[in-house]
Design a protein around this motif. Structure first.
Motif, PDB file in Angstrom:
ATOM      1  N   TYR A 143      52.398 -84.829  59.613  1.00  0.00           N
ATOM      2  CA  TYR A 143      52.053 -83.417  58.854  1.00  0.00           C
ATOM      3  C   TYR A 143      53.173 -82.280  57.947  1.00  0.00           C
ATOM      4  O   TYR A 143      51.932 -81.461  57.212  1.00  0.00           O
ATOM      5  CB  TYR A 143      51.243 -83.186  59.972  1.00  0.00           C
ATOM      6  N   LYS A 144      53.983 -82.246  58.762  1.00  0.00           N
ATOM      7  CA  LYS A 144      55.033 -81.068  57.373  1.00  0.00           C
ATOM      8  C   LYS A 144      55.343 -81.563  56.385  1.00  0.00           C
ATOM      9  O   LYS A 144      55.624 -81.131  55.115  1.00  0.00           O
ATOM     10  CB  LYS A 144      55.855 -80.687  58.020  1.00  0.00           C
ATOM     11  N   TYR A 145      55.489 -82.947  56.053  1.00  0.00           N
ATOM     12  CA  TYR A 145      55.877 -83.405  54.809  1.00  0.00           C
ATOM     13  C   TYR A 145      54.409 -84.833  54.562  1.00  0.00           C
ATOM     14  O   TYR A 145      55.066 -85.653  53.483  1.00  0.00           O
ATOM     15  CB  TYR A 145      56.825 -83.684  54.681  1.00  0.00           C
ATOM     16  N   GLU A 146      53.530 -84.422  53.985  1.00  0.00           N
ATOM     17  CA  GLU A 146      52.171 -85.188  53.705  1.00  0.00           C
ATOM     18  C   GLU A 146      52.269 -85.973  52.343  1.00  0.00           C
ATOM     19  O   GLU A 146      52.049 -87.107  52.358  1.00  0.00           O
ATOM     20  CB  GLU A 146      50.524 -84.402  54.408  1.00  0.00           C
ATOM     21  N   SER A 147      53.136 -84.632  51.571  1.00  0.00           N
ATOM     22  CA  SER A 147      52.887 -84.908  49.900  1.00  0.00           C
ATOM     23  C   SER A 147      53.790 -86.042  49.907  1.00  0.00           C
ATOM     24  O   SER A 147      53.821 -86.730  48.518  1.00  0.00           O
ATOM     25  CB  SER A 147      52.499 -83.965  48.630  1.00  0.00           C
ATOM     26  N   GLN A 148      54.744 -86.047  50.824  1.00  0.00           N
ATOM     27  CA  GLN A 148      56.867 -86.289  49.596  1.00  0.00           C
ATOM     28  C   GLN A 148      56.199 -87.900  51.291  1.00  0.00           C
ATOM     29  O   GLN A 148      56.665 -88.083  52.321  1.00  0.00           O
ATOM     30  CB  GLN A 148      56.968 -85.489  50.444  1.00  0.00           C
ATOM     31  N   PRO A 149      56.870 -89.431  50.661  1.00  0.00           N
ATOM     32  CA  PRO A 149      56.620 -90.164  51.159  1.00  0.00           C
ATOM     33  C   PRO A 149      57.437 -91.300  51.421  1.00  0.00           C
ATOM     34  O   PRO A 149      58.068 -91.562  52.768  1.00  0.00           O
ATOM     35  CB  PRO A 149      56.290 -91.327  50.293  1.00  0.00           C
ATOM     36  N   TYR A 150      58.819 -90.398  51.000  1.00  0.00           N
ATOM     37  CA  TYR A 150      60.394 -90.969  51.417  1.00  0.00           C
ATOM     38  C   TYR A 150      60.967 -89.858  52.383  1.00  0.00           C
ATOM     39  O   TYR A 150      61.293 -88.479  52.252  1.00  0.00           O
ATOM     40  CB  TYR A 150      61.191 -91.546  50.173  1.00  0.00           C
ATOM     41  N   ALA A 151      62.071 -90.473  53.696  1.00  0.00           N
ATOM     42  CA  ALA A 151      62.793 -88.910  54.288  1.00  0.00           C
ATOM     43  C   ALA A 151      64.052 -88.804  53.744  1.00  0.00           C
ATOM     44  O   ALA A 151      64.316 -87.146  53.892  1.00  0.00           O
ATOM     45  CB  ALA A 151      63.145 -89.685  54.941  1.00  0.00           C
ATOM     46  N   ASP A 152      64.370 -88.947  52.204  1.00  0.00           N
ATOM     47  CA  ASP A 152      65.347 -87.876  51.408  1.00  0.00           C
ATOM     48  C   ASP A 152      64.673 -86.879  51.303  1.00  0.00           C
ATOM     49  O   ASP A 152      65.863 -85.927  51.493  1.00  0.00           O
ATOM     50  CB  ASP A 152      66.062 -88.846  50.440  1.00  0.00           C
ATOM     51  N   VAL A 153      63.521 -86.246  51.212  1.00  0.00           N
ATOM     52  CA  VAL A 153      62.736 -84.881  51.040  1.00  0.00           C
ATOM     53  C   VAL A 153      63.720 -84.250  52.143  1.00  0.00           C
ATOM     54  O   VAL A 153      64.344 -83.152  52.223  1.00  0.00           O
ATOM     55  CB  VAL A 153      61.528 -84.563  50.650  1.00  0.00           C
ATOM     56  N   TYR A 154      63.449 -84.568  53.150  1.00  0.00           N
ATOM     57  CA  TYR A 154      63.694 -84.144  54.582  1.00  0.00           C
ATOM     58  C   TYR A 154      65.622 -83.818  54.836  1.00  0.00           C
ATOM     59  O   TYR A 154      65.953 -82.736  55.124  1.00  0.00           O
ATOM     60  CB  TYR A 154      63.751 -85.119  56.285  1.00  0.00           C
ATOM     61  N   LYS A 177      64.768-102.070  47.299  1.00  0.00           N
ATOM     62  CA  LYS A 177      65.135-100.901  46.461  1.00  0.00           C
ATOM     63  C   LYS A 177      64.846-100.064  46.132  1.00  0.00           C
ATOM     64  O   LYS A 177      64.938 -98.650  44.734  1.00  0.00           O
ATOM     65  CB  LYS A 177      66.143-101.494  45.198  1.00  0.00           C
ATOM     66  N   GLU A 178      64.055 -99.427  47.375  1.00  0.00           N
ATOM     67  CA  GLU A 178      62.772 -98.376  47.170  1.00  0.00           C
ATOM     68  C   GLU A 178      64.108 -97.399  47.332  1.00  0.00           C
ATOM     69  O   GLU A 178      64.813 -97.298  47.660  1.00  0.00           O
ATOM     70  CB  GLU A 178      61.680 -98.048  47.896  1.00  0.00           C
ATOM     71  N   ASN A 179      63.721 -95.606  46.602  1.00  0.00           N
ATOM     72  CA  ASN A 179      63.702 -94.929  47.121  1.00  0.00           C
ATOM     73  C   ASN A 179      65.419 -94.276  46.528  1.00  0.00           C
ATOM     74  O   ASN A 179      66.308 -93.785  47.475  1.00  0.00           O
ATOM     75  CB  ASN A 179      63.397 -93.804  48.127  1.00  0.00           C
ATOM     76  N   ASN A 180      66.103 -95.666  45.740  1.00  0.00           N
ATOM     77  CA  ASN A 180      67.302 -95.433  44.576  1.00  0.00           C
ATOM     78  C   ASN A 180      68.189 -96.310  46.227  1.00  0.00           C
ATOM     79  O   ASN A 180      69.503 -96.035  46.169  1.00  0.00           O
ATOM     80  CB  ASN A 180      67.382 -94.194  44.626  1.00  0.00           C
TER      81      ASN A 180
END
Length: 193
Positions: free
Chosen positions: A32-43, A58-61
């Protein structure tokens, strides 16, 4: 499988002064903390970590590498496997060497003193999800044979699936460069279909 709130709790607990992380699989965030961000790189990047990812898709580079084959890559302070190694197989044949090579790669990607965070399906759960299933005994024996320090081990129902959705998690500290032989690895308690 992805990174859930439980997974984030493990990461928050063990990511302290590290500067680099490599993630096996371009993991989605199921929080719920990252609802708008699909990938863990944001974290990871929010924690100031240099982030790298390995994934066939090859998703998310992600770097496109086959983890069932021994690879030569840079080393990182943190290696994460939140649901990738269970999918490692060679041509869908019963061959523990693919799972061994995945573990050899995880070991070799980690610096001595670094940590390897694992969360994968428990044997008898998530049927049809992957090829390799483990138990806590697998991690205990793996740690003994590779002189890993077990920082934490347990099991939990992923996404509250208490019926057949249990995962094993284990946080390991690497203490030496040497990794066990394939012959010894095949004797560990895991299931490969």
């Amino acid at each position: 499988m992805g990174i859930t709130d439980f997974s984030l709790g493990l990461l928050d607990k063990y990511l302290n002064n590290q500067t680099s992380v490599i993630e096996l699989g371009a993991q989605n965030l199921y929080s719920y903390k990252y609802e708008s961000q699909p990938y863990a790189d944001v974290y990871y990047t929010s924690k100031g970590l240099k982030y790298t990812c390995i994934d066939y898709n090859k998703e998310n580079n992600a770097i496109d590498l086959d983890l069932s084959i021994k690879q030569n890559l840079d080393k990182y302070e943190v290696v994460t496997d939140f649901g990738t190694s269970e999918h490692i197989n060679i041509n869908k044949k019963h061959d523990p060497k693919a799972f061994y090579n995945c573990w050899l790669n995880k070991h070799n990607l980690c610096v001595v003193g670094g940590i390897i965070i694992n969360e994968n399906p428990k044997t008898g759960n998530w049927q049809g999800h992957g090829y390799n299933y483990v138990t806590q005994e697998f991690y205990i024996e793996l740690a003994k044979l590779n002189n890993y320090e077990i920082l934490e081990i347990g099991e939990h129902p992923a996404m509250n699936n208490t019926e057949n959705g249990w995962n094993i998690y284990c946080v390991l500290r690497k203490t030496q460069d040497k990794f066990m032989t394939l012959t010894a690895f095949k004797k560990l308690p895991f299931y490969t279909k």
